[in-house]
Motif scaffolding. Structure first.
Motif: not given
Length: 304
Positions: A158, A288, A286
Protein backbone atom coordinates in the motif's frame (compact mmCIF):
# COMPACT_ATOMS: atom_id res chain seq x y z
CA UNK A 1 -26.31 1.84 3.78
CA UNK A 2 -22.66 2.98 3.98
CA UNK A 3 -21.35 5.72 1.73
CA UNK A 4 -18.65 3.47 0.28
CA UNK A 5 -19.18 0.43 -1.92
CA UNK A 6 -17.72 -3.07 -1.72
CA UNK A 7 -15.04 -2.97 -4.40
CA UNK A 8 -13.87 -5.79 -6.70
CA UNK A 9 -11.03 -8.07 -5.69
CA UNK A 10 -9.17 -9.02 -8.86
CA UNK A 11 -6.29 -11.31 -9.64
CA UNK A 12 -4.15 -9.23 -11.99
CA UNK A 13 -2.66 -11.39 -14.69
CA UNK A 14 -0.57 -8.50 -16.14
CA UNK A 15 0.91 -7.50 -12.77
CA UNK A 16 1.40 -11.13 -11.77
CA UNK A 17 3.38 -11.83 -14.93
CA UNK A 18 5.42 -8.65 -14.50
CA UNK A 19 6.22 -9.41 -10.85
CA UNK A 20 6.70 -13.15 -11.21
CA UNK A 21 4.22 -13.93 -8.44
CA UNK A 22 0.48 -13.73 -7.76
CA UNK A 23 -0.78 -10.15 -7.44
CA UNK A 24 -4.32 -9.44 -6.26
CA UNK A 25 -5.84 -5.96 -6.44
CA UNK A 26 -8.35 -4.44 -4.04
CA UNK A 27 -9.85 -1.99 -6.50
CA UNK A 28 -10.72 1.00 -4.35
CA UNK A 29 -10.02 3.26 -7.30
CA UNK A 30 -13.64 2.37 -8.18
CA UNK A 31 -15.16 4.06 -5.13
CA UNK A 32 -17.71 6.75 -6.17
CA UNK A 33 -15.42 9.73 -5.28
CA UNK A 34 -12.44 7.98 -6.89
CA UNK A 35 -10.40 6.75 -3.93
CA UNK A 36 -10.37 4.63 -0.79
CA UNK A 37 -10.77 7.79 1.31
CA UNK A 38 -14.57 7.54 1.32
CA UNK A 39 -14.44 4.42 3.50
CA UNK A 40 -13.07 6.15 6.55
CA UNK A 41 -14.30 9.64 5.78
CA UNK A 42 -17.78 8.35 5.09
CA UNK A 43 -17.78 6.52 8.44
CA UNK A 44 -16.57 9.65 10.24
CA UNK A 45 -19.14 11.88 8.56
CA UNK A 46 -21.97 9.51 9.40
CA UNK A 47 -20.76 9.36 13.02
CA UNK A 48 -20.74 13.14 13.38
CA UNK A 49 -24.10 13.55 11.61
CA UNK A 50 -25.71 11.11 14.03
CA UNK A 51 -24.12 13.05 16.92
CA UNK A 52 -25.95 16.20 15.80
CA UNK A 53 -23.32 18.09 13.84
CA UNK A 54 -24.72 20.21 11.04
CA UNK A 55 -21.67 21.06 8.93
CA UNK A 56 -18.37 19.47 7.88
CA UNK A 57 -15.02 21.22 7.52
CA UNK A 58 -11.92 19.54 6.15
CA UNK A 59 -8.44 20.41 4.93
CA UNK A 60 -7.18 18.64 1.83
CA UNK A 61 -5.64 19.38 -1.51
CA UNK A 62 -7.25 16.37 -3.10
CA UNK A 63 -8.93 13.05 -2.45
CA UNK A 64 -9.91 13.55 1.19
CA UNK A 65 -11.61 16.82 0.31
CA UNK A 66 -13.47 15.18 -2.56
CA UNK A 67 -14.59 12.38 -0.23
CA UNK A 68 -15.85 14.80 2.45
CA UNK A 69 -17.70 16.79 -0.20
CA UNK A 70 -19.28 13.59 -1.54
CA UNK A 71 -20.28 12.45 1.95
CA UNK A 72 -21.75 15.85 2.75
CA UNK A 73 -23.85 15.85 -0.39
CA UNK A 74 -25.12 12.34 0.29
CA UNK A 75 -25.96 13.25 3.91
CA UNK A 76 -27.44 16.65 3.05
CA UNK A 77 -24.78 18.55 5.03
CA UNK A 78 -22.90 21.69 3.93
CA UNK A 79 -19.15 21.25 3.51
CA UNK A 80 -16.21 23.64 3.44
CA UNK A 81 -12.85 22.33 2.25
CA UNK A 82 -9.69 24.36 2.87
CA UNK A 83 -7.04 23.64 0.25
CA UNK A 84 -3.48 24.95 -0.14
CA UNK A 85 -2.39 27.09 -3.08
CA UNK A 86 -0.76 23.99 -4.56
CA UNK A 87 -4.12 22.24 -5.03
CA UNK A 88 -4.79 21.56 -8.70
CA UNK A 89 -7.66 23.11 -10.61
CA UNK A 90 -8.97 19.59 -11.21
CA UNK A 91 -9.05 18.83 -7.47
CA UNK A 92 -10.88 22.07 -6.72
CA UNK A 93 -13.34 21.43 -9.53
CA UNK A 94 -14.11 17.93 -8.26
CA UNK A 95 -14.74 19.24 -4.73
CA UNK A 96 -17.05 21.94 -6.08
CA UNK A 97 -18.77 19.38 -8.31
CA UNK A 98 -20.03 17.71 -5.12
CA UNK A 99 -21.53 21.01 -3.98
CA UNK A 100 -18.89 21.95 -1.39
CA UNK A 101 -17.27 25.31 -0.75
CA UNK A 102 -13.54 25.55 -1.56
CA UNK A 103 -11.34 28.00 0.35
CA UNK A 104 -7.75 28.40 -0.84
CA UNK A 105 -5.30 29.29 1.93
CA UNK A 106 -1.56 28.93 2.44
CA UNK A 107 1.37 27.40 0.63
CA UNK A 108 1.02 23.95 2.18
CA UNK A 109 -1.54 21.58 3.68
CA UNK A 110 -0.36 22.53 7.17
CA UNK A 111 -1.36 26.16 6.63
CA UNK A 112 -4.69 25.21 5.06
CA UNK A 113 -5.31 22.89 8.00
CA UNK A 114 -4.62 25.64 10.56
CA UNK A 115 -7.09 27.91 8.77
CA UNK A 116 -9.68 25.11 8.72
CA UNK A 117 -9.33 24.59 12.46
CA UNK A 118 -10.08 28.27 13.04
CA UNK A 119 -13.39 27.89 11.17
CA UNK A 120 -14.92 25.40 13.61
CA UNK A 121 -17.86 26.00 15.92
CA UNK A 122 -20.17 23.88 18.07
CA UNK A 123 -22.26 22.75 15.08
CA UNK A 124 -19.29 21.84 12.90
CA UNK A 125 -17.33 18.58 12.71
CA UNK A 126 -13.73 18.65 11.55
CA UNK A 127 -12.91 15.75 9.21
CA UNK A 128 -9.17 15.09 9.26
CA UNK A 129 -7.78 13.68 6.01
CA UNK A 130 -5.83 10.86 7.67
CA UNK A 131 -5.24 11.14 11.43
CA UNK A 132 -8.44 9.94 13.11
CA UNK A 133 -9.38 6.52 14.54
CA UNK A 134 -12.83 6.81 12.93
CA UNK A 135 -11.12 6.87 9.55
CA UNK A 136 -8.91 3.89 10.31
CA UNK A 137 -11.90 1.76 11.33
CA UNK A 138 -13.61 2.67 8.07
CA UNK A 139 -10.55 1.88 5.96
CA UNK A 140 -10.26 -1.50 7.73
CA UNK A 141 -13.38 -2.67 5.89
CA UNK A 142 -11.14 -3.35 2.88
CA UNK A 143 -9.60 -6.29 4.70
CA UNK A 144 -13.01 -7.46 5.94
CA UNK A 145 -14.15 -7.69 2.32
CA UNK A 146 -11.02 -9.53 1.16
CA UNK A 147 -11.31 -12.06 3.98
CA UNK A 148 -15.01 -12.55 3.25
CA UNK A 149 -14.08 -13.58 -0.29
CA UNK A 150 -11.75 -16.24 1.09
CA UNK A 151 -8.46 -14.94 -0.33
CA UNK A 152 -5.30 -15.86 1.54
CA UNK A 153 -2.27 -13.60 1.03
CA UNK A 154 1.16 -13.27 2.58
CA UNK A 155 1.73 -9.49 2.31
CA UNK A 156 -0.22 -6.26 1.79
CA UNK A 157 1.32 -3.53 -0.37
CA UNK A 158 0.00 0.00 0.00
CA UNK A 159 0.95 3.63 -0.44
CA UNK A 160 1.70 5.86 2.54
CA UNK A 161 1.10 9.60 2.83
CA UNK A 162 -0.06 10.59 6.28
CA UNK A 163 -0.54 6.95 7.20
CA UNK A 164 -4.32 6.69 7.43
CA UNK A 165 -4.58 3.86 4.92
CA UNK A 166 -1.82 1.85 6.60
CA UNK A 167 -3.39 2.40 10.03
CA UNK A 168 -6.71 1.14 8.71
CA UNK A 169 -5.25 -1.89 6.98
CA UNK A 170 -3.40 -2.86 10.17
CA UNK A 171 -6.66 -2.58 12.11
CA UNK A 172 -8.40 -4.73 9.51
CA UNK A 173 -5.70 -7.38 9.67
CA UNK A 174 -5.84 -7.46 13.47
CA UNK A 175 -9.61 -7.87 13.66
CA UNK A 176 -9.42 -10.74 11.18
CA UNK A 177 -6.64 -12.54 13.10
CA UNK A 178 -4.07 -11.63 10.43
CA UNK A 179 -1.80 -9.33 12.45
CA UNK A 180 1.20 -11.44 11.42
CA UNK A 181 0.84 -10.45 7.75
CA UNK A 182 3.61 -7.97 6.78
CA UNK A 183 2.98 -4.57 5.23
CA UNK A 184 4.97 -3.20 2.28
CA UNK A 185 4.74 0.57 2.69
CA UNK A 186 5.49 2.50 -0.50
CA UNK A 187 6.33 6.20 -0.86
CA UNK A 188 7.79 8.40 -3.57
CA UNK A 189 11.09 10.25 -3.38
CA UNK A 190 10.40 13.71 -2.03
CA UNK A 191 7.44 12.57 0.08
CA UNK A 192 9.01 9.73 2.08
CA UNK A 193 8.24 10.87 5.61
CA UNK A 194 7.61 7.30 6.83
CA UNK A 195 10.89 5.98 5.42
CA UNK A 196 12.77 8.85 7.06
CA UNK A 197 11.00 8.21 10.37
CA UNK A 198 11.84 4.50 10.26
CA UNK A 199 15.50 5.32 9.56
CA UNK A 200 15.65 7.92 12.35
CA UNK A 201 13.73 5.82 14.87
CA UNK A 202 11.32 8.69 15.46
CA UNK A 203 8.92 10.87 13.51
CA UNK A 204 10.68 13.55 11.50
CA UNK A 205 9.29 16.43 9.47
CA UNK A 206 10.32 16.82 5.85
CA UNK A 207 11.44 20.36 4.96
CA UNK A 208 9.17 20.30 1.91
CA UNK A 209 7.26 17.97 -0.39
CA UNK A 210 9.03 17.75 -3.74
CA UNK A 211 7.27 14.71 -5.22
CA UNK A 212 4.56 15.10 -7.84
CA UNK A 213 2.56 12.55 -5.81
CA UNK A 214 1.00 15.32 -3.74
CA UNK A 215 -1.57 12.93 -2.27
CA UNK A 216 1.38 11.41 -0.39
CA UNK A 217 2.47 14.88 0.68
CA UNK A 218 2.32 14.76 4.47
CA UNK A 219 5.54 16.26 5.77
CA UNK A 220 5.24 14.14 8.91
CA UNK A 221 3.40 10.84 9.28
CA UNK A 222 0.77 10.35 11.93
CA UNK A 223 1.84 9.05 15.32
CA UNK A 224 -0.24 5.92 14.79
CA UNK A 225 1.46 5.15 11.48
CA UNK A 226 4.88 5.37 13.10
CA UNK A 227 3.71 3.18 15.99
CA UNK A 228 2.72 0.52 13.46
CA UNK A 229 6.32 0.30 12.26
CA UNK A 230 7.40 -0.45 15.84
CA UNK A 231 4.89 -3.26 16.41
CA UNK A 232 4.30 -4.82 12.96
CA UNK A 233 6.47 -6.16 10.17
CA UNK A 234 6.72 -3.19 7.79
CA UNK A 235 8.97 -3.09 4.72
CA UNK A 236 9.63 0.47 3.52
CA UNK A 237 10.08 1.01 -0.21
CA UNK A 238 10.70 4.36 -1.90
CA UNK A 239 10.19 4.71 -5.67
CA UNK A 240 10.82 7.58 -8.05
CA UNK A 241 8.10 9.83 -9.42
CA UNK A 242 8.92 8.47 -12.88
CA UNK A 243 8.35 4.89 -11.75
CA UNK A 244 5.01 5.87 -10.18
CA UNK A 245 3.82 7.70 -13.31
CA UNK A 246 4.94 4.91 -15.61
CA UNK A 247 3.05 2.43 -13.44
CA UNK A 248 -0.10 4.55 -13.76
CA UNK A 249 0.15 4.50 -17.56
CA UNK A 250 0.87 0.78 -17.73
CA UNK A 251 -2.00 0.08 -15.31
CA UNK A 252 -4.33 2.09 -17.54
CA UNK A 253 -3.40 -0.15 -20.46
CA UNK A 254 -3.60 -3.33 -18.36
CA UNK A 255 -6.81 -2.66 -16.41
CA UNK A 256 -8.52 0.28 -18.13
CA UNK A 257 -8.52 2.26 -14.86
CA UNK A 258 -6.84 5.66 -14.38
CA UNK A 259 -5.13 6.22 -11.03
CA UNK A 260 -2.83 8.96 -9.79
CA UNK A 261 0.89 8.66 -8.90
CA UNK A 262 0.15 8.18 -5.20
CA UNK A 263 -1.46 4.86 -6.20
CA UNK A 264 1.05 4.21 -8.97
CA UNK A 265 3.79 4.08 -6.34
CA UNK A 266 2.40 0.78 -5.05
CA UNK A 267 1.72 -0.59 -8.53
CA UNK A 268 5.35 0.17 -9.41
CA UNK A 269 6.37 -2.70 -7.13
CA UNK A 270 5.06 -5.14 -9.71
CA UNK A 271 6.23 -3.27 -12.79
CA UNK A 272 9.73 -2.12 -11.84
CA UNK A 273 10.60 -2.96 -8.21
CA UNK A 274 9.98 -6.70 -8.17
CA UNK A 275 12.83 -7.31 -5.72
CA UNK A 276 10.73 -5.75 -2.97
CA UNK A 277 8.24 -8.62 -3.44
CA UNK A 278 10.78 -11.44 -3.60
CA UNK A 279 9.91 -12.89 -0.18
CA UNK A 280 6.21 -13.25 -0.97
CA UNK A 281 4.12 -15.56 -3.14
CA UNK A 282 0.72 -13.86 -3.12
CA UNK A 283 0.56 -10.11 -2.56
CA UNK A 284 -2.57 -8.07 -1.94
CA UNK A 285 -2.12 -4.60 -3.43
CA UNK A 286 -4.41 -1.77 -2.45
CA UNK A 287 -5.26 0.06 -5.67
CA UNK A 288 -6.22 3.14 -3.68
CA UNK A 289 -7.09 5.24 -6.74
CA UNK A 290 -7.04 9.00 -6.73
CA UNK A 291 -9.08 11.44 -8.79
CA UNK A 292 -6.82 14.47 -9.06
CA UNK A 293 -4.57 13.46 -11.99
CA UNK A 294 -5.80 13.46 -15.58
CA UNK A 295 -4.44 11.37 -18.42
CA UNK A 296 -2.98 14.50 -20.01
CA UNK A 297 -1.17 15.34 -16.78
CA UNK A 298 0.23 11.82 -16.45
CA UNK A 299 1.49 11.94 -20.04
CA UNK A 300 3.07 15.36 -19.47
CA UNK A 301 4.85 14.10 -16.35
CA UNK A 302 6.02 11.01 -18.22
CA UNK A 303 7.65 13.01 -21.00
CA UNK A 304 9.09 15.75 -18.78
Amino acid sequence: MPLHINTPLLESRPLSLAAGRSIWLKMDALQPPGSFKIRGIGAACEHHAKAGKRRFVSSSGGNAGIAVAYAGRRLGMPVSVFVPETATELAKALIRQEGAEVIVHGASWQEANERAMSALDADTAFIHPFDDPLLWTGHATMIDEVVAEGLSFDAVALSVGGGGLMSGIVEGLARNSLAHIPIIAVETEGAASLADAMEAGQRVQLPAITSIATSLGARIVSERAFEVTQTQSVDSVVVSDHAAVEACLRFLDDHRVLVEPACGATLALAYSHMDALSRYNRVLMIACGGATASLAQLQAWHTA
